[in-house]
Design an enzyme around this catalytic site. Structure first.
Site, mmCIF file in Angstrom:
data_model
loop_
_atom_site.group_PDB
_atom_site.id
_atom_site.type_symbol
_atom_site.label_atom_id
_atom_site.label_comp_id
_atom_site.label_asym_id
_atom_site.label_seq_id
_atom_site.Cartn_x
_atom_site.Cartn_y
_atom_site.Cartn_z
ATOM 1 C CG HIS A 165 -2.018 1.002 1.115
ATOM 2 N ND1 HIS A 165 -1.781 2.343 1.299
ATOM 3 C CD2 HIS A 165 -3.325 0.883 0.801
ATOM 4 C CE1 HIS A 165 -2.915 3.002 1.115
ATOM 5 N NE2 HIS A 165 -3.872 2.140 0.808
ATOM 6 C CD GLU B 88 -5.391 1.397 -3.221
ATOM 7 O OE1 GLU B 88 -6.556 1.582 -2.870
ATOM 8 O OE2 GLU B 88 -4.447 1.339 -2.418
#
Ligand code: PGA
Length: 237
Positions: free
Chosen positions: A87, A159
């Site tokens: 992430h 993302e």
């Protein structure tokens, strides 16, 4: 079937998570596979067959003298089936580089956890038209160190960093193109049955549009997943 991954990040006290866990069980839709990723401290509240459970992080080490770490065996033991790795918040605030990410992936695989591997470009890279190059680097630098059996346990979440928590989101065409690019890269080099998700400011208002994107296998949802109302709309849309 689409994946809906609720990344609750560093939120919810035990009391809040307990309430959330009770209510979320009732939100069911056979077209979605909902995976909840609460804080480590709340994982035990989702420890039954009503939930697909994921962790937000994993130690890069096995059990042992690593103060403050949570290892893969502990996660598996709490019924985690998934773990988020790569992430952008971990890459940025905790300096997680490819070597660390690879160690984490190795630990996850050893403990039968599937990996939700996040990739995405920064705003500068986006503006400089470098998105595809960045995505390709982020994928190949990890994928080329793993074998086929290992790779089959990875789901990709695309993302864009600038879309996370900002309310900004690329155009549908851009998302579609980047998903296609990732799938083509896979098709040409790895031949996996690879699922690719989108994450970054997904909410109850843009989900209808996002659902029109072809080849998209689901969503990684941060902020909006904290609200059961919003999450319900996303799942039931
Ligand atoms: P957001 O976060 O939905 O709040 O943009 C997404 C994520 O970081 O996974």
């Amino acid at each position: 079937m689409k994946y809906v991954i609720a990344n609750l990040k560093s939120n919810q006290t035990k009391k809040e998570a307990l309430e959330y866990s009770k209510k979320i069980k009732k939100i069911k839709n056979k077209n979605n596979q909902l995976i909840i990723c609460p804080s480590f401290t709340n994982l035990f509240l989702f420890n039954d067959q009503n939930y697909n459970l994921g962790a937000q992080n994993i130690s890069e080490y096995e059990k042992g003298a690593y103060t403050g770490e949570i290892n893969g065996e502990q996660l598996q033991n709490l019924n985690c089936k998934y773990v988020i790795i790569g992430h952008s918040e971990r890459r940025k605030y905790f300096n997680e580089n490819n070597k660390i990410l690879l160690n984490k992936i190795t630990q996850a695989l050893k403990n039968n956890l599937k990996i939700i591997f996040c990739i995405g470009e920064s705003l500068e890279e986006y503006k400089a038209n470098q998105t595809k190059e960045i995505l390709q680097n982020q994928i190949t630098s990890i994928f080329n160190s793993l074998d086929l059996k290992q790779l089959n346990n990875i789901i990709i979440a695309y993302e864009p960093i600038w879309a996370i928590g900002t309310g900004l989101i690329p155009s549908l065409k851009e998302i579609e193109e980047n998903i296609y690019f990732i799938k083509k890269l896979n098709y040409q080099n790895y031949h996996l049955n690879l699922f690719v998700l989108y994450g970054g400011s997904v909410d109850e208002n843009n989900i209808n549009d996002l659902k029109t994107i072809s080849n998209l296998d689901g969503y990684l949802i941060g902020g909006a997943s904290l609200s059961l109302e919003k999450l319900k709309k996303i799942i039931l849309t």
